[in-house]
Design an enzyme around this catalytic site. Structure first.
Site, PDB file in Angstrom:
ATOM      1  N   SER A  68       1.937  11.749   3.419  1.00 24.65           N
ATOM      2  CA  SER A  68       2.913  10.925   4.146  1.00 24.65           C
ATOM      3  C   SER A  68       4.359  11.367   3.954  1.00 24.65           C
ATOM      4  CB  SER A  68       2.773   9.468   3.749  1.00 24.65           C
ATOM      5  OG  SER A  68       1.652   8.919   4.390  1.00 24.65           O
ATOM      6  N   LYS A  71       5.990  12.447   7.029  1.00 26.21           N
ATOM      7  CA  LYS A  71       6.544  11.492   8.003  1.00 26.21           C
ATOM      8  C   LYS A  71       8.066  11.599   8.089  1.00 26.21           C
ATOM      9  CE  LYS A  71       2.656   8.305   7.256  1.00 26.21           C
ATOM     10  NZ  LYS A  71       2.195   7.099   6.530  1.00 26.21           N
ATOM     11  N   TYR A 193      -0.996  14.639  13.833  1.00 30.69           N
ATOM     12  CA  TYR A 193      -0.718  13.844  12.629  1.00 30.69           C
ATOM     13  C   TYR A 193      -1.452  14.402  11.404  1.00 30.69           C
ATOM     14  CZ  TYR A 193      -0.819   9.895   9.382  1.00 30.69           C
ATOM     15  OH  TYR A 193      -0.735   9.120   8.252  1.00 30.69           O
ATOM     16  N   TYR A 245       6.130   1.897   0.844  1.00 27.69           N
ATOM     17  CA  TYR A 245       5.227   0.872   1.395  1.00 27.69           C
ATOM     18  C   TYR A 245       5.494  -0.479   0.761  1.00 27.69           C
ATOM     19  CZ  TYR A 245       3.012   5.199   2.817  1.00 27.69           C
ATOM     20  OH  TYR A 245       2.771   6.439   3.319  1.00 27.69           O
ATOM     21  N   VAL A 263      -0.140  10.183  -0.345  1.00 32.98           N
ATOM     22  CA  VAL A 263      -1.355   9.976  -1.147  1.00 32.98           C
ATOM     23  C   VAL A 263      -1.835  11.255  -1.848  1.00 32.98           C
ATOM     24  CG1 VAL A 263      -2.191   7.896   0.035  1.00 32.98           C
ATOM     25  CG2 VAL A 263      -2.872  10.160   0.880  1.00 32.98           C
TER      26      VAL A 263
HETATM   27  N1  GLN Z   1      -3.010  11.237   5.887  1.00 35.30           N
HETATM   28  C1  GLN Z   1      -2.917   9.995   5.159  1.00 35.30           C
HETATM   29  C2  GLN Z   1      -3.483   8.872   5.985  1.00 35.30           C
HETATM   30  O1  GLN Z   1      -3.336   8.886   7.159  1.00 35.30           O
HETATM   31  C3  GLN Z   1      -1.491   9.732   4.787  1.00 35.30           C
HETATM   32  C4  GLN Z   1      -1.305   8.450   4.027  1.00 35.30           C
HETATM   33  C5  GLN Z   1      -0.283   8.504   2.925  1.00 35.30           C
HETATM   34  O2  GLN Z   1       0.053   9.554   2.402  1.00 35.30           O
HETATM   35  N2  GLN Z   1       0.143   7.342   2.502  1.00 35.30           N
HETATM   36  O3  GLN Z   1      -4.102   7.961   5.500  1.00 35.30           O
END
Ligand code: GLN
Length: 310
Positions: A68, A71, A193, A245, A263
């Site tokens: 993430s 992003k 994505y 988050y 993650v």
């Molecule tokens: N690729 C992961 C997902 O879509 C990214 C989530 C994350 O890093 N929080 O669940």
């Protein structure tokens, strides 16, 4: 290397030593099975400053799945491409929900709360898919340029694993499409994505590539404008309120910096006017944030007095 360098690197090493057993308190992400193929005890930290200094300790050169954290790059690219019109399709509010939650999205008619929860990042991926003829290549090129490293690559094993286990992300995208908030075909949006999430980078590469966010949108190494000062402000604002988050409030209490987690166990934190910190340790807490990464961020910002709320 001057004395300061030595001092800060010593501090970073001491912080890692203090954390060396704490990775046992977390759990490596396995809902994307390929992410579980990482040694949980690896950990690293790096600090890059806008005046050109760099400090690293531990496994700071070891590439990991940025997940993430991608992003942040995606949002900058999308804002550069379509400007403020993006804010008609995604909001800038904390969600108060887990990063992959779907419940709010129906109540709020397919408009994601912010661009760093999964729904919002899928929306951003739609913007990129729709506005670039080869969005994945454009993304990789953008990141490689920022990191000044042509070798940065997509981990295909992680990509395929995400694709195979991406039903929830697919559901988020289809729900938004049913509300008319996704333009491209869903498989293309998902493919974009998952590609950006599957990029591997090290703490060193992440910290240096995001320096422009600590420097009003200008890459301090090249003096090139990467985004406008207003957009740098917006990205940092969103990272402050939503980047960690449902733990963004706690992170503001304990650290006090705009930040983004992934993650894969990475966390980047922007220190406006100073530089970027990146910490990495794969085991996560229940919010999907790195346990050791959170501790390292709190310790280093305290040590250096970097909180933006002081
Ligand atoms: N690729 C992961 C997902 O879509 C990214 C989530 C994350 O890093 N929080 O669940």
């Amino acid at each position: 290397m001057n004395n300061n360098t030595t001092d800060l690197e010593k501090k970073l090493q001491a912080l890692l030593l203090a954390e060396q057993d704490n990775f046992l308190q977390g759990k490596v992400a396995d809902y994307i099975p390929a992410l579980a193929n990482v040694k949980p005890e690896l950990m690293g930290i790096s600090v890059a400053t806008i005046d050109g200094q760099f400090f690293g300790a531990g496994d700071y050169q070891h590439p990991f799945s940025i997940q993430s954290i991608s992003k942040v790059f995606g949002l900058v690219m999308a804002m550069n491409r379509i400007g403020d019109s993006i804010w008609q399709r995604v909001r800038m509010e904390p969600s108060g929900q887990p990063f992959n939650s779907i419940v709010q999205l129906e109540w709020e008619k397919g408009i994601p709360r912010n661009p760093v929860i999964n729904a919002g990042a899928l929306l951003v991926s739609d913007v990129l898919t729709s506005h670039f003829s080869a969005s994945k290549l454009a993304f990789l090129t953008f990141v490689r340029k920022l990191a000044n490293n042509e070798k940065i690559h997509i981990d295909n094993q992680v990509y395929l694993s995400e694709l195979k286990h991406g039903n929830l992300n697919a559901a988020l995208a289809y729900l938004m499409k049913s509300f008319g908030n996704i333009e491209a075909e869903i498989p293309d949006v998902l493919s974009h994505y998952f590609t950006q999430c599957s990029i591997s980078m090290s703490c060193q590469q992440l910290a240096t590539s995001l320096l422009f966010l600590a420097n009003k949108g200008v890459d301090p190494r090249t003096q090139k404008s990467i985004c406008t000062i207003r957009d740098a402000h917006k990205v940092n604002a969103i990272l402050s309120t939503s980047g960690m988050y449902d733990q963004s409030g706690e992170f503001a209490f304990s650290v006090g910096l705009p930040a983004k987690s992934g993650v894969g166990g990475g966390i980047i934190a922007i220190v406006p006017g100073y530089g970027v910190i990146c910490a990495w340790s794969p085991p996560l807490n229940s919010y999907g944030n790195s346990v050791v990464g959170m501790n390292l961020m709190a310790a280093i910002t305290e040590e250096l007095g970097l909180s933006i709320y002081h």
